[in-house]
Write a protein that holds these residues in place. Structure first.
Motif, short mmCIF file in Angstrom:
data_model
loop_
_atom_site.label_atom_id
_atom_site.label_comp_id
_atom_site.label_asym_id
_atom_site.label_seq_id
_atom_site.Cartn_x
_atom_site.Cartn_y
_atom_site.Cartn_z
N SER A 1 0.99 -1.17 0.04
CA SER A 1 0.00 -0.01 0.08
C SER A 1 0.78 1.22 -0.22
N PRO A 2 0.35 2.22 -0.30
CA PRO A 2 1.26 3.60 -0.63
C PRO A 2 2.06 3.89 0.83
N GLU A 3 1.18 3.65 2.19
CA GLU A 3 2.02 3.64 3.38
C GLU A 3 3.00 2.83 3.42
N ARG A 4 3.38 1.72 2.85
CA ARG A 4 4.47 0.73 3.03
C ARG A 4 5.41 1.10 2.05
N LEU A 5 5.27 2.13 1.04
CA LEU A 5 6.52 2.43 0.07
C LEU A 5 7.19 3.40 0.43
N ILE A 6 8.63 3.31 0.20
CA ILE A 6 9.46 4.36 0.29
C ILE A 6 10.10 4.65 -1.18
N VAL A 7 10.16 6.00 -1.76
CA VAL A 7 10.56 6.11 -2.92
C VAL A 7 12.12 6.45 -2.48
N CYS A 8 13.01 5.73 -3.48
CA CYS A 8 14.61 5.97 -3.07
C CYS A 8 15.20 6.66 -4.44
N ASN A 9 16.27 7.22 -3.91
CA ASN A 9 17.43 7.59 -5.23
C ASN A 9 18.01 6.50 -5.79
N GLY A 10 17.44 5.51 -6.50
CA GLY A 10 18.04 4.18 -6.84
C GLY A 10 18.08 3.21 -5.87
N TYR A 11 18.28 2.00 -6.59
CA TYR A 11 18.57 0.88 -5.46
C TYR A 11 19.60 1.02 -4.65
N SER A 12 20.94 1.67 -5.21
CA SER A 12 21.81 1.59 -4.13
C SER A 12 21.45 2.57 -2.77
N GLU A 13 20.67 3.60 -3.15
CA GLU A 13 20.23 4.12 -1.85
C GLU A 13 19.23 3.41 -0.98
N ALA A 14 18.48 2.81 -1.88
CA ALA A 14 17.69 1.90 -1.15
C ALA A 14 18.04 0.89 -0.16
N LEU A 15 19.26 -0.06 -0.83
CA LEU A 15 19.97 -0.91 0.03
C LEU A 15 20.58 -0.48 1.15
N SER A 16 21.18 0.89 0.87
CA SER A 16 21.96 1.61 1.97
C SER A 16 20.88 1.72 3.07
N LEU A 17 19.69 2.22 2.88
CA LEU A 17 18.73 2.58 3.94
C LEU A 17 18.46 1.17 4.68
N ILE A 18 18.29 0.32 4.16
CA ILE A 18 18.03 -1.17 4.50
C ILE A 18 19.24 -1.29 5.48
N SER A 19 20.42 -1.42 5.01
CA SER A 19 21.55 -1.71 5.64
C SER A 19 21.75 -1.01 6.84
N ARG A 20 21.59 0.25 6.83
CA ARG A 20 21.55 1.16 8.04
C ARG A 20 20.50 1.04 9.17
N ALA A 21 19.39 0.51 8.50
CA ALA A 21 18.15 0.05 9.35
C ALA A 21 18.57 -1.19 10.02
N LEU A 22 19.25 -2.13 9.44
CA LEU A 22 19.27 -3.54 9.83
C LEU A 22 20.42 -3.27 11.17
N ARG A 23 21.51 -2.58 10.83
CA ARG A 23 22.54 -2.12 11.56
C ARG A 23 22.10 -1.73 12.76
N ALA A 24 21.24 -0.80 12.84
CA ALA A 24 20.81 -0.19 13.98
C ALA A 24 19.90 -0.80 14.82
N ASN A 25 19.51 -2.09 14.17
CA ASN A 25 18.74 -3.09 14.89
C ASN A 25 19.58 -4.21 15.38
N GLY A 26 20.91 -3.99 15.30
CA GLY A 26 21.77 -5.13 15.71
C GLY A 26 22.24 -6.02 14.83
N VAL A 27 21.88 -6.20 13.69
CA VAL A 27 22.31 -7.07 12.40
C VAL A 27 23.74 -6.69 12.27
N ARG A 28 24.52 -7.76 12.13
CA ARG A 28 25.89 -7.66 11.81
C ARG A 28 26.52 -8.48 10.80
N SER A 29 25.55 -8.98 10.04
CA SER A 29 26.16 -9.57 8.62
C SER A 29 24.94 -9.97 7.68
#
Lengths: 467, 467
Positions: B172-200
């Motif tokens: 749904s529109p509420e669940r979507l985030i428009v990003c500056n390319g997949y590189s930024e998208a992956l970078s956002l995910i990566s930082r969100a995961l890291r902030a939640n304790g993911v290390r690999s």
């Protein structure tokens, strides 16, 4: 046209198909997916035969067969030779959607005096469209590929020329990096500094909290350096980098005096300090020609940052950095994640700069904002409350900062009163870095209201300030 | 029109004014700044009187007075009551420009078979211009303000509808985030995961090195998980997050089979693993309807990522994430630095999605790329060399991966041969995560050449592959 169909009792299936006029296998597959997700089609249960479902729905059997095959490939359905097709039981565990995430309420205030916003209803749409047309007709296809991490050369050439002419910036296209707004620009600088061992950054006190947060998020300390009528207190600087707003201090509105500018440059040279010059509204000086950039005095000690957010619109997300030669590579290296912006808008801006439409828009805006500032000052003069302007605030920019009448309401009360009248402004409290006995104040951006709305907006603002 | 003028001996000043037809105080000030920077006007030295310089240059005295005043304010000149004006001696320390930073050479290869690039000369410029026109005529001025960090609601609404329809994505529109390319998208995910304790994070082996770097730059480890003909080896997963390309593995080209998809979802649920589905070319399946997204099977366990880089152009820098509800806020929180993209292109894309022009362009591209793939395969069949396709590579996408003939040249030699013929392609070597005895291979993107150039490009490619 949306039709809802329920599968009749014969198929045992309540599909609630939302077909939007396309009774094909695709729509059927989507309806089946939804039924499986919602648990209406339970894990492990048989789905109707293709023949039965086709009959129930009044569609061709091939339509159902294709939908089942599609869902089989996707893992929703399991079909084995000779056995009935069933719902895959891997999906059992209640794969229901969580409640949707709360949707942010986009809400423009009725009377918008938030600082940092230009008059968006004056955006030169026609010029922009004409520029976009020229860009789309003439750009080489290669420009549609992954771009130069410093931004398209055409924009950097136009910017270098403009910055030299309008802001006395000493730069070249090779030293410019086009960024997605000043926030990204500052973030790039911050990460480049950190990668080079910098652990703290000086900011003017007061200054915009958002920018300090960017630096703090990179794990650095922020020191607040006092600002007086001549600009930042150079003797109090203590970090290897300092972010300043010399043309028009944000938010106090003072301009950095010549002796102070020279002292700042000297400190940069003798102490190896990097100066970041945030020239956010340098184009808007009303009483005289704008003072040239600090960077022009010392291009190898100062990083110059400019933006189209105040001259055109924040939504463009276009800002630029003019960097000392030795910092081009380190800052550029922080852009590895492909965050450079889309090319159409960047090339359209290059067109506007080249054609003179940008200068023309800035001139028009300058005249309009000067008038608004005068109207605002006249209005403030007429108030009973003894709000005072920061004495050295120059006639420039898109905002004004007031010390609130010490005998009147405090920041919290003014803010509440403003809200109740639909007036948006900011209080000075959050802008201070160092705790202290700061006089209460408000920051008023007078550029945002549309032209026709400025008069009633001003009346509402004055009413807010004069209880 | 540029005139050069040198100050005559009388003024003692060699200005080399570059006036561009504007003999005003502004141009004079710039020339003086340049002279001070270059050391032609030495620190501490007197500048000529306004009268003398005005006479020498043949301009009004007021012009010189204004220029001097401007430079005084900027700290270049010092003037004290009753004393001659001098060059500020703070600037003494040889403020000469460093040599300019090296300028990157933008170079398109003659025959472009780099993977991941669509045919940019087929970009629907007319449709885009028409969409831009509609956007500029109808968008509310408020949309020009600092935007929603998830992207404009109009685009998210159009995308939600498109993704449901074309890729069986449940969002749904509420669940979507428009990003500056997949590189930024992956970078956002990566930082969100890291902030939640993911290390690999697990990546497919092989996979695109650039994306692994993004995750590693955030301080996380990357594990390579083998890919066989059915997709990633789910049993070998070991991290709390895994990035996969189920529709069309990048680069091997296999599609993830139904049982494997179900196993992957099950592992996500039982082990609490986040799956990132990189659906970079899911629109381009040639032999049958595209397989729906993995996300559609488990919207709360899978982050779906799509992009306009393959369907339209990389320079748009538009990609999107469909997130599980619980991850919307954490990922959105990583965008605090204002890196969301410019609104015009995002709204233009929304127009294209709504009008059907996007689907039409995808259909046209699909037909063209299918033809190219067939021509390429026929060409490969005709070679003497025994290069083999990865057996399970499906008829889809914009690229093809070959195992090189074991008796022929190795990757390095093929690359050298390609370069000498103006052919750009990639070798598989850098794509592997784990060291090992990997067969040599090349990754060929067949979408990039312009239509008229495809035949000669193909000939050059085949010649490269058949020494």
């Amino acid at each position: 046209m949306t039709r809802e169909r329920s599968g009749p009792p014969g198929s045992g299936l309540d599909l609630h198909l939302d077909w939007s006029g396309r009774p094909d296998s695709h729509a059927l597959a989507e309806a089946l997916r939804a039924a499986i997700r919602d648990g209406r089609l339970a894990a492990g249960s048989r789905v109707p035969s293709t023949r039965a479902l086709a009959h129930d729905l009044g569609v061709a059997r091939g339509t159902v067969t294709r939908a089942y095959a599609q869902l089989g490939t996707e893992g929703f359905l399991l079909s084995r030779q000779g056995a009935p097709t069933t719902v895959a039981d891997r999906l059992r565990s209640g794969e229901r959607a969580d409640p949707p995430a709360p949707r942010p309420e986009p809400r423009s205030p009725r009377w918008d005096f938030r600082p940092g916003r230009p008059n968006l209803s004056a955006f030169p749409r026609k010029d922009w469209l004409a520029a976009s047309r020229r860009v789309l007709r003439s750009m080489p296809a290669d420009d549609l590929d992954y771009g130069d991490p410093q931004g398209p050369p055409a924009l950097r050439e136009a910017l270098a020329e403009y910055l030299r002419r309008a802001r006395a910036v000493h730069t070249s296209p090779e030293r410019l990096i086009v960024c997605n707004g000043y926030s990204e620009a500052l973030s790039l600088i911050s990460r480049a500094l950190r990668a080079n061992g910098v652990r703290s950054v000086d900011f003017e006190d007061p200054s915009l909290p958002h920018f300090r947060t960017i630096v703090e998020d990179d794990g650095m300390r922020v020191h607040g350096i006092p600002v007086d009528d001549d600009g930042i207190d150079v003797g109090a600087l203590r970090s290897p980098a300092a972010v300043v707003t010399p043309a028009h201090q944000f938010p106090l509105g003072v301009t950095m005096r010549a002796q102070r500018r020279a002292a700042l440059i000297r400190s940069a040279k003798t102490e190896g300090r990097i100066i970041v010059e945030d020239d956010y509204d340098g184009e808007f000086r009303f009483d005289r020609k704008p003072v040239g950039s600090l960077q022009g005095m010392a291009p190898e000690a100062v990083i110059y940052a400019g933006t189209a957010s105040k001259t055109l619109a924040p939504a463009l997300r276009i800002a630029w950095l003019a960097l000392p030669a030795r910092l081009v590579e380190p800052v550029r290296a922080m852009r590895t994640h492909g965050r450079y912006g889309p090319v159409f808008d960047q090339l359209a801006l290059a067109e506007l700069l080249r054609s003179g439409a940008y200068d023309q828009h800035v001139r028009r805006s300058r005249a309009a904002y000067r008038q608004r500032r005068e109207q605002l000052l006249r209005g403030l003069d007429g108030l009973r409350s003894r709000h005072r302007r920061y004495p050295a605030g120059i006639s420039a920019g898109l905002h004004l900062t007031l010390r609130l009448d010490p005998d009147g309401p405090d920041e919290r009360e003014v803010l509440a009163r403003a809200r109740s009248r639909g007036v948006a402004l900011e209080t000075l409290g959050p802008w201070w870095v160092n705790p202290g006995d700061h006089p209460p104040g408000v920051v008023i951006g007078y550029a945002a209201p549309a032209e026709h709305a400025f008069r009633p907006a001003l009346a509402a603002l004055l009413d807010t300030l004069d209880p």
